[in-house]
Design a protein around this motif. Sequence first.
Motif, PDB file in Angstrom:
ATOM      1  N   GLN A  59       0.865  -1.350  -0.064  1.00  0.00           N
ATOM      2  CA  GLN A  59      -0.180  -0.019  -0.045  1.00  0.00           C
ATOM      3  C   GLN A  59       1.011   1.175  -0.171  1.00  0.00           C
ATOM      4  OE1 GLN A  59      -2.325   0.224   3.606  1.00  0.00           O
ATOM      5  NE2 GLN A  59      -0.488  -0.131   4.999  1.00  0.00           N
ATOM      6  N   ARG A  60       0.115   2.374  -0.469  1.00  0.00           N
ATOM      7  CA  ARG A  60       1.078   3.657  -0.247  1.00  0.00           C
ATOM      8  C   ARG A  60       0.484   4.623   0.486  1.00  0.00           C
ATOM      9  NH1 ARG A  60       4.431   4.485  -4.969  1.00  0.00           N
ATOM     10  NH2 ARG A  60       4.501   2.572  -6.554  1.00  0.00           N
ATOM     11  N   ASN A  61       1.065   5.695   1.057  1.00  0.00           N
ATOM     12  CA  ASN A  61       0.723   6.500   1.847  1.00  0.00           C
ATOM     13  C   ASN A  61       0.285   7.633   1.200  1.00  0.00           C
ATOM     14  OD1 ASN A  61       2.951   7.908   0.857  1.00  0.00           O
ATOM     15  ND2 ASN A  61       3.777   7.992   3.014  1.00  0.00           N
ATOM     16  N   THR A  62      -0.404   8.844   1.642  1.00  0.00           N
ATOM     17  CA  THR A  62      -0.948   9.709   0.928  1.00  0.00           C
ATOM     18  C   THR A  62      -0.121  10.650  -0.107  1.00  0.00           C
ATOM     19  OG1 THR A  62      -0.611  11.268   2.769  1.00  0.00           O
ATOM     20  CG2 THR A  62      -2.769  10.027   2.529  1.00  0.00           C
ATOM     21  N   SER A  63       1.502  10.524   0.335  1.00  0.00           N
ATOM     22  CA  SER A  63       2.194  11.093  -0.442  1.00  0.00           C
ATOM     23  C   SER A  63       2.727  10.176  -1.646  1.00  0.00           C
ATOM     24  CB  SER A  63       3.477  11.469   0.266  1.00  0.00           C
ATOM     25  OG  SER A  63       2.800  12.440   1.518  1.00  0.00           O
ATOM     26  N   GLY A  64       1.982   8.965  -1.850  1.00  0.00           N
ATOM     27  CA  GLY A  64       2.575   8.008  -2.911  1.00  0.00           C
ATOM     28  C   GLY A  64       3.739   7.117  -2.547  1.00  0.00           C
ATOM     29  N   TYR A  65       4.209   7.056  -1.255  1.00  0.00           N
ATOM     30  CA  TYR A  65       5.615   6.427  -0.993  1.00  0.00           C
ATOM     31  C   TYR A  65       4.807   4.948  -0.535  1.00  0.00           C
ATOM     32  CZ  TYR A  65       8.369  10.522  -0.404  1.00  0.00           C
ATOM     33  OH  TYR A  65       8.800  11.696  -0.883  1.00  0.00           O
ATOM     34  N   ARG A  66       5.593   3.875  -1.004  1.00  0.00           N
ATOM     35  CA  ARG A  66       5.398   2.525  -0.555  1.00  0.00           C
ATOM     36  C   ARG A  66       5.546   2.264   0.881  1.00  0.00           C
ATOM     37  NH1 ARG A  66       8.429   1.537  -5.457  1.00  0.00           N
ATOM     38  NH2 ARG A  66       7.251   0.603  -7.106  1.00  0.00           N
ATOM     39  N   LEU A  67       4.672   1.725   1.548  1.00  0.00           N
ATOM     40  CA  LEU A  67       4.936   1.385   2.924  1.00  0.00           C
ATOM     41  C   LEU A  67       4.900  -0.138   3.025  1.00  0.00           C
ATOM     42  CD1 LEU A  67       2.560   3.968   4.462  1.00  0.00           C
ATOM     43  CD2 LEU A  67       4.716   4.113   4.422  1.00  0.00           C
ATOM     44  N   TYR A  68       5.757  -0.803   3.767  1.00  0.00           N
ATOM     45  CA  TYR A  68       5.908  -2.141   3.891  1.00  0.00           C
ATOM     46  C   TYR A  68       5.960  -2.617   5.603  1.00  0.00           C
ATOM     47  CZ  TYR A  68       8.136  -1.718  -0.473  1.00  0.00           C
ATOM     48  OH  TYR A  68       8.614  -1.516  -1.969  1.00  0.00           O
ATOM     49  N   ASP A  69       5.354  -3.681   5.378  1.00  0.00           N
ATOM     50  CA  ASP A  69       5.258  -4.391   7.148  1.00  0.00           C
ATOM     51  C   ASP A  69       6.226  -5.279   7.230  1.00  0.00           C
ATOM     52  OD1 ASP A  69       4.457  -6.685   5.566  1.00  0.00           O
ATOM     53  OD2 ASP A  69       2.099  -6.360   6.191  1.00  0.00           O
ATOM     54  N   GLY A  70       6.005  -6.215   8.386  1.00  0.00           N
ATOM     55  CA  GLY A  70       7.041  -7.122   8.654  1.00  0.00           C
ATOM     56  C   GLY A  70       6.974  -8.115   7.767  1.00  0.00           C
ATOM     57  N   GLU A  71       5.963  -8.485   7.407  1.00  0.00           N
ATOM     58  CA  GLU A  71       5.676  -9.792   6.268  1.00  0.00           C
ATOM     59  C   GLU A  71       6.571  -9.451   5.088  1.00  0.00           C
ATOM     60  OE1 GLU A  71       5.039 -13.238   4.801  1.00  0.00           O
ATOM     61  OE2 GLU A  71       4.126 -12.667   6.760  1.00  0.00           O
ATOM     62  N   ALA A  72       6.599  -8.265   4.505  1.00  0.00           N
ATOM     63  CA  ALA A  72       7.480  -7.885   3.381  1.00  0.00           C
ATOM     64  C   ALA A  72       8.896  -7.892   3.894  1.00  0.00           C
ATOM     65  CB  ALA A  72       7.102  -6.350   3.224  1.00  0.00           C
ATOM     66  N   VAL A  73       9.303  -7.670   5.054  1.00  0.00           N
ATOM     67  CA  VAL A  73      10.801  -7.789   5.449  1.00  0.00           C
ATOM     68  C   VAL A  73      10.963  -9.622   5.447  1.00  0.00           C
ATOM     69  CG1 VAL A  73      12.436  -7.777   7.347  1.00  0.00           C
ATOM     70  CG2 VAL A  73      10.675  -5.932   7.118  1.00  0.00           C
ATOM     71  N   LEU A  74      10.154 -10.628   5.574  1.00  0.00           N
ATOM     72  CA  LEU A  74      10.440 -11.800   5.722  1.00  0.00           C
ATOM     73  C   LEU A  74      10.441 -12.444   4.368  1.00  0.00           C
ATOM     74  CD1 LEU A  74       7.902 -13.142   8.661  1.00  0.00           C
ATOM     75  CD2 LEU A  74      10.346 -12.960   8.537  1.00  0.00           C
ATOM     76  N   ARG A  75       9.232 -11.849   3.584  1.00  0.00           N
ATOM     77  CA  ARG A  75       9.370 -12.330   2.143  1.00  0.00           C
ATOM     78  C   ARG A  75      10.584 -11.770   1.354  1.00  0.00           C
ATOM     79  NH1 ARG A  75       5.722 -14.796  -0.981  1.00  0.00           N
ATOM     80  NH2 ARG A  75       5.849 -14.502  -3.451  1.00  0.00           N
ATOM     81  N   LEU A  76      11.145 -10.514   1.416  1.00  0.00           N
ATOM     82  CA  LEU A  76      12.222 -10.071   0.795  1.00  0.00           C
ATOM     83  C   LEU A  76      13.560 -10.843   1.169  1.00  0.00           C
ATOM     84  CD1 LEU A  76      13.655  -8.169  -1.278  1.00  0.00           C
ATOM     85  CD2 LEU A  76      13.688  -6.619   0.760  1.00  0.00           C
ATOM     86  N   SER A  77      13.370 -11.260   2.634  1.00  0.00           N
ATOM     87  CA  SER A  77      14.617 -11.789   2.999  1.00  0.00           C
ATOM     88  C   SER A  77      14.828 -13.326   2.418  1.00  0.00           C
ATOM     89  CB  SER A  77      14.430 -12.024   4.787  1.00  0.00           C
ATOM     90  OG  SER A  77      14.663 -10.647   5.419  1.00  0.00           O
TER      91      SER A  77
END
Length: 255
Positions: A31-49
């Motif tokens: 998801q992106r914030n109101t400024s258009g920046y991507r925001l990642y959660d802990g699951e994203a850290v695990l998957r990217l790892s």
Amino acid sequence: MLRIGELASYVGVTTRTVRFYHQQGLLDEPQRNTSGYRLYDGEAVLRLSRVVALASAGVPLARVHELLDASQESLDLALAEIDADLSNRIERLEKDRDRLRLLRAGDALVLPDVIVGLITHLRKAGIDPDVVDHYRDAWVLTYAVYRPRLDPWLESVGGTMLRDPGYLALMVRSFRAAELEPEDPQIQQLADDTVEWMVNAWDSDALEWSFERGLDDPAANSLLEAQWADRPAWVRVTELIVQGLQERGIEHPRP
């Protein structure tokens, strides 16, 4: 929630790598914030790892996606296959590396070790490099057209001859005599000494074996003639050696 730079920092990659994995479908768009920046959660850290770990281990990106959510059993089987493939690739690379070494070695590019040893001996003896190169090329051509016959000969009689100190000494003398006139007395002496060495160094079976299996392909010999017979002194030595052997009762099948 983490921005892309923070995610990349946690996992130890660059933001460019994160974006690449997005493009490859290995990391879901967050998801992106109101400024258009991507925001990642802990699951994203695990998957990217996991993606980074698999890719760093040599798993092709085409297979990373299927392994991210695989069971442990499927993962083990897939990793075993990938390990076997890596082993085959390493073996191929080692062979390529060996070929590179041969290229650097020059003389060993297409010649067997025993002939390379002879050529190396001539170089160390101080024979003119251009002459030795010509001799090497003559062997390359001979080996190319007569390899099926030369290989077994080099494994037995020929290999013994080309390593013999007496023969190597005669070869050095032959090269130093290359520029002599054919009728120079040194040519006759060289031929006599060569015949004497052959008769004393080889038993009768070896002599017979070496000459009965002559290089008798006319087309091949027409290719070789100019390469080998470019020094009149060498041609004369060969004639005198054949004559000397015949006088000793050893018949050569060709003139």
